[in-house]
Design an enzyme around this catalytic site. Structure first.
Site, mmCIF file in Angstrom:
data_model
loop_
_atom_site.group_PDB
_atom_site.id
_atom_site.type_symbol
_atom_site.label_atom_id
_atom_site.label_comp_id
_atom_site.label_asym_id
_atom_site.label_seq_id
_atom_site.Cartn_x
_atom_site.Cartn_y
_atom_site.Cartn_z
ATOM 1 C CB SER A 318 -0.914 -0.008 1.236
ATOM 2 O OG SER A 318 -1.515 1.263 1.406
ATOM 3 C CD1 TRP A 321 -1.861 1.443 -5.849
ATOM 4 C CD2 TRP A 321 -2.219 3.172 -4.483
ATOM 5 N NE1 TRP A 321 -2.935 2.155 -6.341
ATOM 6 C CE2 TRP A 321 -3.175 3.211 -5.528
ATOM 7 C CE3 TRP A 321 -2.256 4.164 -3.503
ATOM 8 C CZ2 TRP A 321 -4.154 4.214 -5.619
ATOM 9 C CZ3 TRP A 321 -3.226 5.168 -3.586
ATOM 10 C CH2 TRP A 321 -4.161 5.176 -4.647
ATOM 11 C CG HIS A 322 -0.233 5.911 -0.857
ATOM 12 N ND1 HIS A 322 -0.642 4.691 -0.359
ATOM 13 C CD2 HIS A 322 -1.274 6.757 -0.677
ATOM 14 C CE1 HIS A 322 -1.867 4.811 0.116
ATOM 15 N NE2 HIS A 322 -2.283 6.044 -0.064
ATOM 16 N N GLY A 323 3.402 5.873 -3.781
ATOM 17 C CA GLY A 323 4.472 6.586 -4.476
ATOM 18 C C GLY A 323 5.717 5.763 -4.612
ATOM 19 C CG PHE A 480 -0.705 9.064 -4.807
ATOM 20 C CD1 PHE A 480 -1.495 9.548 -3.786
ATOM 21 C CD2 PHE A 480 0.655 9.261 -4.728
ATOM 22 C CE1 PHE A 480 -0.935 10.196 -2.694
ATOM 23 C CE2 PHE A 480 1.220 9.922 -3.637
ATOM 24 C CZ PHE A 480 0.423 10.387 -2.627
#
Lengths: 480, 323
Positions: A318, A321-323, A480
């Site tokens: 996760s 996923w954000h960066g 994102f």
């Protein structure tokens, strides 16, 4: 085209009006064209990337539905692989390349892969996950493959939620494009109310907090102590109001036309634990990870050690996923750690509360739990916002080094009246959240006489116009 | 009447009422609050000064930003005026000067133009320096030029900023409660603080960020430079003498910029290459950056306070004899 721009308001007005004027059978086409126009306002040529992904997953869905056994699985794998490949190339290639290069230097290996200079297509992380949930649900047999290419394309690129979610599920959204939506003034007014609140969060709170946050986090080495603390707490509210504001505007937009999108936030800073926080924050993403990564890994039907590992892995992914940066990975890992500790120490914490008799005062106990959870989350935001791990490390090691308020005396950035206004608006927002939590604000609000309700809308709109920050700042989650 | 029609009429009435209230608030803001801003107060001071001039002629005119605004006490210098304003870029100076020379028909002999280390930096030049107070600037900058300077903003946004300056400025209403009149003397205003009384390190860091922004911001903003060169040509067309002036900076601030590896040599070399293309060598330079070593003469690391302005202005008066 940002939601907080005049061009979007004009766009929304035209699209919504035309939507209700057109016969139902043409409405999907209007929305698709509008969504394409909306998307192409960012980087026009990237519509081709979106188109390729839509074509792949549309046909993957059709083929999966008509296949069995290994062929069915193959189509699923191909779809997931191609979607993830696009995500990897645009978002993660340079990150992995940089790290491989650093590793190669360390072990004296001759490594010379060029970096890609590709801008990230807007909303890529969101619509790829939305597409993935579609093919997976078709594979599981929970969703019939969409035969209408235009409707499927609209499912992926429906403009209110195209660039920053909520990440919808096919069972929730797809059928809505076939429903005939009539003009319902109560529904339209409700949608506009939601949008109004979203604009308040974004323009009045998020963009005002951004003034402090950007000044400090872009020049961390110039600050220590209270400015860092204020900027960190400001960021906690900035990111919530920015993202929740966007989600509300998206929800409101869709509702006006008759579409129901997922609620993405449920007053997360009133959470009493980290697991509760993740049931209230970015709900569409956390539920996606739960359903498509955590449960396939075994969920909670595995040994304790394996359970904790699964939880940690999910949050690590996760974070990524954000960066594509170590700061996001560390942030994800930190929350994974929080979750594991929260689960593993639940019994001990209950015993501790009883020992100190805090559990005898439930309201005080709840306040303590909320404050602790908020501060744990705020600490995590340091990594999320910091420009580098070095910056994050500096902030953490200098948070408490100078706790006087002298900096307010002669500071243009920490203007006292600006800070005061920010605090007032945050307190107002949290009072509204508290009422919503306890009784539900709509039920109280609609008991008021009509003239008072109108006055409330009037005042809220006035506050937005007078105290909003209109510098067209992008939404944080657009990156994102 | 159908329910929908009733709702529509209700909505229209409410919208009219709301717009009327907004217009009233905007009018109150424009006439009672906006006029209290320094930029408007200084404009009134200039108008009064111009009105009281026996003939439309000035020997010395000073232009720049807050460095010039706070550094000068021109009471002892006859036939002079300080046109500097905090945050003013040469984009603004150019149009202001155009108005002064061509509309107000003020004849000026010597033009003192600020060229401090931060004068052209990107952090000063955001939005061309007209990202706020657009209503004020629209009085002397043509709208077509405003559109080019603020090219990233839509026409509607620009028009709303000009005609509805209240949007986003609600906190300015606290100025209604302010009774203190601003003390403006021939365009200069004075600060009575001393940065040595507070956290010096914090003041230095803040001053640095205000002047130069984050690490990767450019020292010379192309648009600001372009308008600076246009200003030079405008002065030359009006037969004025150009004197570039560097205002006093505290020694702490100068040391701080050196510590941050900020080179002034390269900056001034680039600047003067551009100046020489326009003016050849037809200008003078007054460098006072190291004039005052006593830090208590500074309100903050890069602005003189009242006492510092007195001392500096006396020195300037002496040097002005040669002009």
């Amino acid at each position: 085209m940002l939601f907080n721009s005049i061009s979007f308001l004009i766009f929304f007005l035209i699209v919504t009006t035309t939507y209700f004027i057109l016969p139902h059978r043409y409405r999907w086409l209007l929305l698709l064209i509008a969504s394409c126009y909306f998307y192409m306002n960012f980087i026009p040529v990237y519509i081709l990337v979106l188109l390729v992904l839509i074509i792949i997953d549309y046909f993957a869905g059709r083929f999966i539905e008509h296949s069995k056994g290994k062929r069915k699985t193959l189509y699923l794998i191909l779809s997931i692989f191609s979607t993830c490949l696009v995500l990897f190339i645009f978002k993660y290639f340079n990150f992995f390349n940089a790290n491989l290069s650093a590793l190669a230097d360390f072990i004296n290996w001759n490594y010379s892969l060029e970096y890609l200079s590709l801008a990230l297509p807007i909303g890529l992380s969101f619509h790829t996950f939305q597409s993935l949930s579609y093919v997976i649900e078709v594979y599981k047999g929970n969703q019939k493959a969409e035969k209408h290419f235009g409707i499927y394309a609209l499912y992926v690129m429906f403009y209110p939620q195209l660039v920053a979610g909520p990440i919808e599920r096919p069972s929730h959204l797809l059928h809505q494009f076939y429903e005939k939506h009539r003009v319902d003034w109560n529904r339209i007014i409700h949608g506009l109310q939601i949008m109004l609140w979203g604009f308040f969060l974004k323009l009045v709170i998020a963009d005002r907090a951004a003034i402090f946050v950007n000044a400090v986090y872009n020049n961390v080495y110039f600050y220590s102590g209270m400015p860092l603390i204020i900027a960190t707490y400001s960021f906690a509210f900035q990111i919530f109001c920015d993202f929740a504001g966007y989600s509300l505007i998206a929800l409101g937009c869709a509702k006006v036309m008759g579409f129901q999108l997922m609620v993405n936030f449920k007053r997360p800073y009133l959470s009493k634990s980290i697991p509760e926080f993740w049931r209230r924050w970015h709900i569409s993403l956390s539920s996606w990870f739960r359903d498509y990564i955590y449960i396939p890994l075994g969920g909670n039907r595995v040994s304790t050690g394996r359970l904790y590992l699964n939880i940690f892995l999910v949050f690590l992914i996760s974070g990524l996923w954000h960066g594509a940066a170590w700061t996001f990975v560390i942030w994800g890992a930190l929350h994974g750690f929080y979750m594991v500790i929260s689960q593993s120490t639940e019994l001990y914490r209950k015993k501790l509360s009883s020992f100190f008799c805090i559990s005898r005062f439930p309201k005080l106990h709840n306040i303590l739990k909320i404050l602790i959870t908020f501060n744990l989350v705020a600490f995590g935001w340091i990594f999320f916002r910091a420009n580098s791990l070095a910056d994050a490390n500096y902030i953490i090691t200098h948070l408490f080094s100078n706790l006087n308020l002298d900096f307010l005396r002669a500071s243009v950035i920490f203007d006292r009246s600006n800070l005061f206004l920010l605090i007032v608006f945050i307190v107002f927002m949290e009072i509204v959240h508290f009422i919503q939590e306890k009784k539900g604000i709509r039920s109280i609000f609609y008991k008021l006489p009509e003239y008072l309700r109108l006055l409330a809308y009037f005042l809220l709109l006035l506050v937005i116009l007078l105290f909003g920050v209109f510098t067209n700042t992008k939404f944080i989650y657009f990156q994102f | 009447m159908s329910k929908n029609k009733k709702l529509l009429i209700k909505f229209l009435i409410l919208a009219i009422i709301f717009l009327d209230c907004l217009l009233i608030i905007n009018a109150v803001y424009t006439h009672n609050v906006l006029q209290k801003k320094i930029i408007y107060q200084k404009d009134i001071d200039y108008a009064n000064f111009l009105h009281n001039l026996p003939e439309r002629h000035l020997q010395f005119a000073f232009f720049g930003d807050s460095h010039a605004e706070y550094a000068l006490d021109l009471n002892a210098i006859t036939s002079s005026y300080n046109f500097a304003n905090s945050g003013e870029t040469y984009i603004i100076t150019y149009y202001k000067l155009k108005k002064i020379l061509e509309e107000d028909k003020l004849k000026i002999d010597h033009f003192f133009l600020e060229i401090d280390p931060h004068t052209f930096s990107d952090s000063i030049s955001i939005g061309g320096g007209i990202s706020s107070n657009l209503r004020f600037f629209s009085e002397f900058i043509p709208f077509q030029d405003i559109k080019k300077i603020r090219s990233s903003d839509s026409v509607i946004k620009l028009l709303l900023e000009i005609y509805f300056p209240i949007f986003g400025q609600g906190d300015d209403f606290r100025m209604l409660l302010s009774k203190k009149e601003l003390d403006i003397q021939k365009g200069s205003i004075f600060n009575f603080e001393k940065f040595t009384d507070s956290d010096i390190n914090y003041s230095l860091n803040l001053a640095y960020i205000n002047c130069f922004g984050s690490k990767n911001t450019s020292r010379i903003n192309p648009l600001n430079l372009q308008y600076f060169l246009k200003t030079l040509k405008l002065i030359k067309r009006n037969n004025g003498t150009i004197i570039f002036i560097k205002y006093p900076l505290s020694k702490e601030f100068q040391n701080h910029t050196i510590k941050q590896n900020l080179s002034s040599e390269e900056y001034y070399t680039t600047l003067f290459i551009n100046i020489n293309k326009t003016l050849e060598s037809d200008y003078a330079i007054l460098d006072y950056s190291n004039l005052l070593q006593n830090s208590s003469l500074f309100a903050d690391p890069h602005h003189l306070n009242f006492n510092g302005a007195q001392i500096f202005s006396q020195k300037l008066l002496t040097d002005l004899q040669k002009f």
